[in-house]
Design an enzyme around this catalytic site. Structure first.
Site, PDB file in Angstrom:
ATOM      1  N   ASP B  98       0.854  -1.180   0.000  1.00  0.00           N
ATOM      2  CA  ASP B  98       0.000   0.000   0.000  1.00  0.00           C
ATOM      3  C   ASP B  98       0.899   1.242   0.000  1.00  0.00           C
ATOM      4  O   ASP B  98       2.122   1.130  -0.016  1.00  0.00           O
ATOM      5  CB  ASP B  98      -0.964  -0.016   1.185  1.00  0.00           C
ATOM      6  CG  ASP B  98      -0.235   0.013   2.521  1.00  0.00           C
ATOM      7  OD1 ASP B  98       1.005   0.157   2.536  1.00  0.00           O
ATOM      8  OD2 ASP B  98      -0.902  -0.109   3.555  1.00  0.00           O
ATOM      9  N   ASP B 292      -8.109  -7.701   0.916  1.00  0.00           N
ATOM     10  CA  ASP B 292      -7.054  -7.940   1.902  1.00  0.00           C
ATOM     11  C   ASP B 292      -7.581  -7.583   3.262  1.00  0.00           C
ATOM     12  O   ASP B 292      -8.412  -6.667   3.396  1.00  0.00           O
ATOM     13  CB  ASP B 292      -5.805  -7.089   1.595  1.00  0.00           C
ATOM     14  CG  ASP B 292      -5.960  -5.651   2.066  1.00  0.00           C
ATOM     15  OD1 ASP B 292      -5.586  -5.374   3.223  1.00  0.00           O
ATOM     16  OD2 ASP B 292      -6.463  -4.816   1.286  1.00  0.00           O
TER      17      ASP B 292
END
Lengths: 394, 394
Positions: B98, B292
């Site tokens: 991320d 996720d």
């Protein structure tokens, strides 16, 4: 008279260089192992953060459970209802349990290793041993504070329910700082507890377990002699050397040497609670067949990885490993030792990741099983001295 | 114009029952995965107490690392010197990172999940976010209290050093309780950060990474529409749905539905931080390709094992499992799920043995990978509804 038809111990080879080192074959209902060998401690019925499959991958042959911990949680009756400890924890190889006395003693007096090795700093642990009498030991459970009794009969009964292959008589492990008179008195009581252990063992003997006697007598040669003779005369399958082994390494080796001269020469000999690499080399020469110690997995949790050679271990928390691309030891083959860099494990330790303890623990088990394999080969080849120099740099 | 010659996303099959559910093939330099799929969180560069080998054994296809944690420990430069995160942590399959913005936001306002889902209890966590400006975010390191800056350029630079296959633009994840005006302002700033992320990405683009854009806009349909259009027009490889998804499950599904209607239809769609089984079924129907969430390994540490059917999970600390001889789920095949009784894992949890978290975590990963395999098969067979009833009993 007790016999052990499903067990055997055969000496296959003796060192030709004048030591008592020997290669043995120890047969149990759960498989045969070669000695000298290392027994890994699964105190509460599990090796710390390693599954039986991971232990096998690392080459382990035999593990140990602690009666004292198992009787408190989950309890021997539950283990029996689950089909015994082998079925419960899925280790299908040879297994040992101690009698429980060692931990009761340890909690009574302080740290276990400190006492065996004569260090008497006694800090930290609570003292939960309440009373030792002819009947047995009374102590407070660390779990819920309840008062528990452990007697020779109860210890054997628990060990039967747990179902390990190799089990122990009940004994008291005396401390370094006690009087000679106490050590002597305690030794004789441990012998009487041993007789009661044998009687209880015989009552339920179904051929699936074999009983070890324990040599006590502290740092006193005449007492050790008496205890050696006592164990040799009794129908034990194996002999363990227990109790206080003195206040220095030299004294520890001297006392162990006294014992191995007098104990039954044809029975397997276990040295309780000892597992440092240097001690293993010396004690193998003295005639010890099996060792156990919690250290390989315990030190892993603090970042210590064992090494062949060098200083014997490295602390991966140390900044020197921050960018070390080398694996722990690629020659060991298992992924834990060969796939991950020291830098990565250093990072895992700093980041508080549990994977670090898993990887290092499995690596340390692999190092110890390699050590024992190499020791057996060296006994055969007469190269124990040069092997020791490979492992330990002075 | 940015292109991604080493990446591809192909839709292989679309649900015939009128939903947007689809089976895709996502090609990366580290392998090809089928979607819908689940991305397991290795926040600090490791899955909690599981090695890459154990992840593979449990069927995992792709993992994620968090830029925010990795930049603080061990640092992106070190990871780069170690050969990138794939080489460092030995996961050789597809990997995502991320942008770091999500965690900075989380620390600024409270718990992450609380914020995404609109719960504003804000207890526990320190607030270390110091300032959000046009330039980027300024925050205090949880590691040593030092003041750090994260900008779009720095986020992309870090993610390039870390070297995951799928990486993210820098964005701000707005909270539930902020004003509409703030959400709107923040969204436009995130778009400008996205443009700067693209520029920085393009400067160093060597074909080994692919960039995702992020849809913001909070709970406001017109803002989500604007953000969807913005991402669709930009040369991103994939699209993620981020930001606040409302205060209820219904609102979460509604907002996700708005987004998937307007985002680029041919790009893979990731739903950030969502991973409950019920949410996965609903969001697969809405057109989400990847998910996720930290929960499979996080809940393992608290004794929760995921199940197919039943209540969806069981807490093995519960006394009902004390003598339960059944394994977690024998049909999963892996030893963690099939070899150990629930009674044994219950004992490990009570005894504080780390092996419990290792076994349950690997089991939970295996449950989630089975879920995604079965979802893909059900999309193909048109049986998503009946599969959902097998997994979730109302």
């Amino acid at each position: 008279m007790l016999t052990y038809p499903n067990f055997a111990f055969d000496v296959l080879h003796r060192d030709q260089n004048g030591t008592r080192a020997r290669i043995g074959r120890l047969v149990t209902p759960h498989g045969t192992i070669e000695t000298p060998n290392y027994i890994f401690c699964g105190t509460k019925g599990a090796i710390k953060n390693l599954s039986p499959m991971q232990m096998r991958e690392a080459g382990a042959d035999i593990i140990l459970g602690n009666t004292y911990h198992l009787m408190i949680q989950p309890g021997a009756d539950l283990i029996e209802r689950m089909g015994g400890l082998h079925e419960f924890n899925r280790w299908d190889g040879p297994m040992m349990t101690d009698s429980g006395g060692f931990q009761i003693f340890s909690m009574g007096h302080g740290g276990v290793a400190d006492e065996i090795k004569g260090r008497s700093n006694n800090k930290g642990r609570g003292k939960s041993l309440l009373e030792i009498s002819e009947e047995g030991a009374r102590f407070k459970s660390y779990w819920d504070g309840s008062i528990l009794n452990l007697t020779p009969e109860e210890s054997i009964s628990i060990q039967r329910k747990v179902g390990a292959d190799l089990i122990y008589q009940f004994d008291e492990c005396t401390a370094y700082h006690v009087e000679r008179s106490y050590t002597e008195e305690s030794m004789h009581r441990s012998h009487r507890w041993g007789d009661r252990s044998i009687a209880e063992f015989e009552r339920g003997h179904d051929g699936r377990q074999a009983l070890y006697g324990i040599v006590q007598g502290g740092v006193y040669k005449d007492l050790r002699d008496i205890s050696c003779e006592w164990t040799a005369e009794k129908p034990f399958f194996g002999t363990a050397i227990g109790g206080c082994l003195g206040g220095s390494t030299e004294e520890f080796y001297e006392i162990t040497g006294w014992c191995v001269e007098k104990i039954h020469p044809d029975r397997p000999v276990h040295l309780l609670g000892i597992g440092a690499i240097r001690d293993i080399f010396t004690c193998v020469r003295l005639g010890i067949d099996t060792f156990d110690c919690v250290s390989p997995t315990r030190i892993a949790r603090h970042g210590w990885a064992l090494t062949k050679g060098g200083s014997g271990r490295m602390n991966l928390r140390n900044a020197q490993y921050r960018e070390d691309k080398e694996p722990l030891d690629a020659s060991l083959g298992i992924p834990a030792s060969s796939q991950f860099s020291r830098a990565y494990i250093h990072h895992l330790l700093k980041a508080g990741e549990l994977l670090a303890s898993q990887l290092i623990a499995q690596h340390n088990v692999a190092v110890m099983t390699r050590l024992m394999r190499e020791i057996r080969a060296a006994i055969k080849n007469g190269t124990l001295d040069s092997l020791e120099r490979e492992w330990i740099e002075d």
